[in-house]
Write an enzyme that holds these catalytic residues in place. Structure first.
Site, PDB file in Angstrom:
ATOM      1  CG  ASP A 140      -0.137   0.036   2.529  1.00 18.15           C
ATOM      2  OD1 ASP A 140       0.867  -0.691   2.617  1.00 18.15           O
ATOM      3  OD2 ASP A 140      -0.517   0.767   3.458  1.00 18.15           O
ATOM      4  CD  GLU A 141      -0.725   4.939   3.032  1.00 16.12           C
ATOM      5  OE1 GLU A 141      -1.734   5.608   3.315  1.00 16.12           O
ATOM      6  OE2 GLU A 141       0.204   4.723   3.844  1.00 16.12           O
TER       7      GLU A 141
END
Length: 901
Positions: free
Chosen positions: A568-569
């Site tokens: 993620d991210e």
């Protein structure tokens, strides 16, 4: 603008005005000779006596942002007061400028608005205060104020991080000193963290409103009174109530109760006849012992038998209770344990007799989990054990253990000692050769409680403990983003091996291209936290970590089933990496730099699948992958905000055939505040009020339908359009679930940026976790059926009918009473530091009226700071009145609120 953004330095140093070592004081008004250099004692004394006060001045953009700011820019203004105090500053005027103060600031500083100081962001949330040439020095008892403009907003009194520390710049041999006034303290009555250095909010419009459209009311005692208005004391069904709600329950009121005061007789249980063992139900029996139900040959016989029904699923059971015996039928250890958990739940607090009853039960979802982040701030094995015990009590079966992030690596990996020698602790080492830079208010010392790691044996112990309670551990080391701890550790490994000439070994696990000039920033403001996915050494590292974790599972005798990549991210790294440019040019699998992130996830997912391990990741990273390149059994944790169309991605990933687990922030992030109150703990980027009732109301089987009952973060309505949506080329970009598709389960999340103590950990999780269990186990009759043809939902549509709303309110009435009368008292016996709700109250016609989210709890009140008294009925009051809740065992109090007249 006097704010610089340093990339290499990262410490909170406050080398301050020099302190006197020899003082010739002729009289109280005579001149005092100052010392030219700090000593350790003078630095410590200054840190011990300096008063720091942090205040939010305004979050209103028109007041906080610069005059040339964009129309949609969001800013805040804050102030830090520095006040030297006795005894040091009574003796000497501090004029020396050889000091720096380091502090963690959640939102970056944009401008300093005071001439006397500069603030420099070092990395992540670490900032450094230094005096400018205009700073004339400290004087005893005189406050100097540092005013600054920050990015976005700070809406909570818990935002300012603790443990500011001072470093002397004229004597680098000195140990940094934590400024005592910025240390956290613990309230002995509530066990809550207190920040004595933070000034209380006084203005909703200037400090607590997020924007001009923010309609979220501050959760005052009066607001809570209205929220709780539909709740009342309800004890009629408590003797028989079970949480989570069973599928079917019939109480035999005309039969004698089962008296468990003499215990359960387990001596004649025939384990050869069932697919389980004594060890596999022992933990459930031990939890009953804590509540007074022992194992005794004089007790009621416990009979275990096989359950043979069509379409059996894991955890299914049948429980038959009579005064003569208790029979449990199941076909796996979890079924037997869950039946014992139901006995634990049905028990009252003042009697060990339970009604004769028959329960037929099974879970709605196979995945019923809890995620805990030990990467940001470490949490001990003992804390994990306590959590596992309570998860088992409420029939949860997955523990997602997040053990590596930017701020820490928390698992010993054989052959890579730097991961824990360096990556498991944060301290004042700018070179990062011994530890990571301080973050999240961790302070300058490696022995802080937020540092630490699990040894290999610790992890094996956790696996065994969980397995004995039918809970699967899902390990996670977040990659390729959120990987700064690993990158710093592997750079230190590289430096060590290169120094002794082991070039080939040094390069084996290199994670970054030294020629990469890409400038990026993660959500947490790191510019160096993303693995370079074009280096083969990166995949060698990932493979090594996975294999070593799998070996620990093998040693435990518990195979690694699922590994969570994270994914993620990812913060836009690699764009100017020569290694990546060469990789893309030579690759026959990808055509652009934009495909590198998906390539990493796909490659690691298939690496896992080849090892017989299910890959899992967060929904944002998973959404960028090519479905045809992913293993078919992939798991996705959906952390998409429903008010921002999050249901669309969730439906798409479920339609991919992936096991899609609901992890939605506005319902399932336990690091968020319980109520909309600036004193409530936690981050709040997706929700500012996430109490137990809201999670209870979550319609997991029809995500867009929640638009009919929920509002967004600013308490405004939103529209959920679940119909097929296409782009300009006529291609489908979103739409409803396909028939026969559904989500695979539900998971609560606790991210630990603001969670430091075991007490705060439990406060944030309990009692919200009870509703993860409820929504994961039981499908309510009030849930709006899903419309596979697609539909639009908002506050004006009526799919959530009046009858459904009444059913929901009625069931919440029962569950709230169950929690207030039974569950919290049992959590007391297990020494769980759950949150006691703030009390609703109003003064009407001179009389105090109160109510509470969990009827059955004792409420106390006091007038004009007098003695606390037990509230029993409306009573005449005068002047200022406070109210608070009391734990059933009488040992803790909830946070008090003042009642407005």
């Amino acid at each position: 603008m006097r704010v610089s953004f340093a990339i290499t330095a990262l410490v909170i140093a406050l080398g301050s005005a020099s302190c006197s070592q020899s003082i010739d004081k002729q009289s109280s008004n005579s001149a005092v000779e100052t010392v030219a250099q700090w000593s350790q004692s003078s630095l410590n004394q200054f840190a011990d006596t300096l008063s720091v006060t942090y205040r939010i001045v305004t979050n209103v953009p028109s007041e906080a942002c610069a005059s040339d700011a964009k129309a949609d820019e969001r800013c805040f203004i804050a102030e830090i007061d520095l006040t030297p105090a006795d005894p040091l500053t009574d003796l000497v005027e501090l004029t020396n400028k050889h000091w720096q103060i380091y502090f963690s600031q959640m939102r970056p500083v944009l401008d300093v608005l005071t001439d006397d100081f500069d603030i420099e962001r070092i990395k992540g949330d670490l900032h450094r205060i230094t005096p400018t040439d205009s700073f004339s020095g400290f004087e005893a008892g005189k406050t100097v104020t540092l005013r600054f403009r920050g990015e976005l907003w700070q809406l909570s009194e818990t935002d300012p991080m603790p443990n500011y520390y001072i470093v002397a710049t004229d004597n680098t041999e000195l140990t940094p000193a934590v400024i005592s006034s910025t240390r956290l303290v613990t309230d002995p009555l509530t066990q809550l963290e207190q920040r004595p250095y933070v000034e209380a909010f006084t203005s909703a419009s200037k400090q607590y409103q997020r924007t001009a459209t923010d309609n979220l009311p501050w959760a005052t005692a009066g607001v809570l009174f209205e929220q709780n208005a539909q709740l009342s004391m309800q004890k009629s069904h408590l003797d028989n109530s079970i949480l989570p709600t069973p599928l079917k329950q019939v109480t035999h009121a005309n039969q004698a109760k089962a008296d468990l005061s003499l215990g359960l007789d387990t001596s004649k249980v025939d384990f050869s006849a069932v697919n389980t063992s004594a060890k596999q139900i022992q933990a459930a029996l031990e939890r009953l012992t804590v509540l007074g139900v022992s194992q005794s040959a004089e007790g009621i016989p416990l009979v275990l038998a096989a359950l043979n029904e069509a379409d059996m699923i894991n955890g299914q059971y049948k429980l038959d209770v009579s005064s003569q015996r208790i029979m449990i039928q199941a076909n796996d250890p979890s079924g037997f344990s869950y039946a014992l958990a139901s006995i634990q739940s049905v028990l009252g607090t003042d009697s060990l007799a339970i009604a004769a009853m028959t329960v037929e039960d099974k879970p709605r979802y196979d995945f019923r989990g809890m995620h805990i982040d030990v990467g940001r701030n470490f949490h001990s094995k003992a804390s994990i054990f306590k959590l596992i015990d309570q998860m088992a009590s409420f029939k949860l079966n997955k523990l997602h253990l997040h053990m590596a992030d930017d701020e820490g690596w928390r698992l010993e990996i054989d052959g890579l000692p730097e991961l824990t020698d360096i990556g498991s602790k944060r301290c004042h080492d700018l070179s990062e050769q011994h530890c990571l830079l301080p973050q999240l208010g961790s302070g300058p010392f490696a022995d802080a409680s937020v540092n630490g790691y699990y040894t290999k044996q610790d992890y094996i112990d956790i696996l065994h403990y969980a397995d004995d309670r039918q809970i699967t551990v899902i390990p996670s080391m977040d990659m390729p983003g959120h990987s700064r701890a690993a990158m710093v550790a592997m750079q230190a490994r590289y430096n060590r091996l290169m120094a002794i000439g082991e070039v080939e070994n040094a390069n084996r696990y290199v994670l970054d291209d030294p020629q990469d000039k890409t400038v990026y920033s993660s959500v947490q403001y790191y510019d160096d936290n993303t693995l370079n996915v074009c280096l083969e050494s990166t995949y060698a590292f990932v493979d090594k970590v996975i294999d070593e974790i799998a070996k620990l599972h093998q040693q435990a005798g518990i195979p690694l089933q699922t590994y969570h990549i994270g994914a993620d991210e990812t913060a836009g790294a690699w764009l100017e990496s020569p290694a990546c440019q060469q990789f893309v040019a030579q690759s026959d699998q990808i055509n652009s730099l934009a495909e590198l992130g998906p390539y990493f996830i796909e490659r690691v997912a298939n690496m896992l699948a080849d090892k017989g391990i299910q890959p899992a990741g967060w929904s944002d990273g998973m959404s960028h992958t090519r479905v045809e390149n992913m293993p078919g059994n992939s798991q996705s944790n959906a952390w998409d905000v429903l008010a921002h169309d999050g249901y669309k991605r969730i439906h798409q990933q479920a339609n991919n055939g992936w096991l899609t687990v609901l992890s939605n922030p506005e319902a399932l992030y336990f690091d968020f505040p319980y109520e909309a109150d600036p004193k409530e703990h936690g981050y709040y980027w997706a929700a500012r009020a996430l109490n137990t009732q809201k999670l209870f109301s979550f319609m997991t089987g029809n995500l867009p339908a929640n638009a009919e009952q929920w509002r967004n973060i600013e308490n405004n309505p939103f529209v959920a359009d679940d119909r097929v949506q296409t782009n300009e080329q006529g291609q489908r970009v979103s739409g409803p679930l396909e028939k026969q598709r559904s989500v695979a389960g539900i998971q609560g999340q606790l991210w630990s940026e603001t969670i430091r103590s075991p007490q705060q950990l439990e406060y944030m999780i309990f009692p919200r976790i009870l509703m993860v269990a409820e929504r994961g186990w039981h499908q309510p009759e009030w849930e709006v059926p899903y419309q596979y043809a697609g539909a639009v939902y908002d506050q004006n549509t009526t799919n959530f009918t009046d009858k459904m709303r009444q059913q929901q309110a009625s069931q919440w009435q029962s569950i709230a009473n169950h929690i207030g009368h039974k569950t919290l008292a049992k959590l007391d016996k297990f020494a769980i530091n759950y949150r006691l709700p703030t009390v609703g109250a109003k003064v009407q016609a001179g009389q105090l009226h109160t109510n509470i989210a969990f009827p059955g709890l004792t409420v106390e009140y006091r007038q004009l700071e007098g003695d606390w008294l037990v509230y029993q009925q409306p009573i005449a009051v005068k002047g200022s009145v406070e109210v608070r809740a009391v734990s059933p065992n009488g040992q803790r109090r909830g946070r008090s609120l003042t009642v407005s007249h």
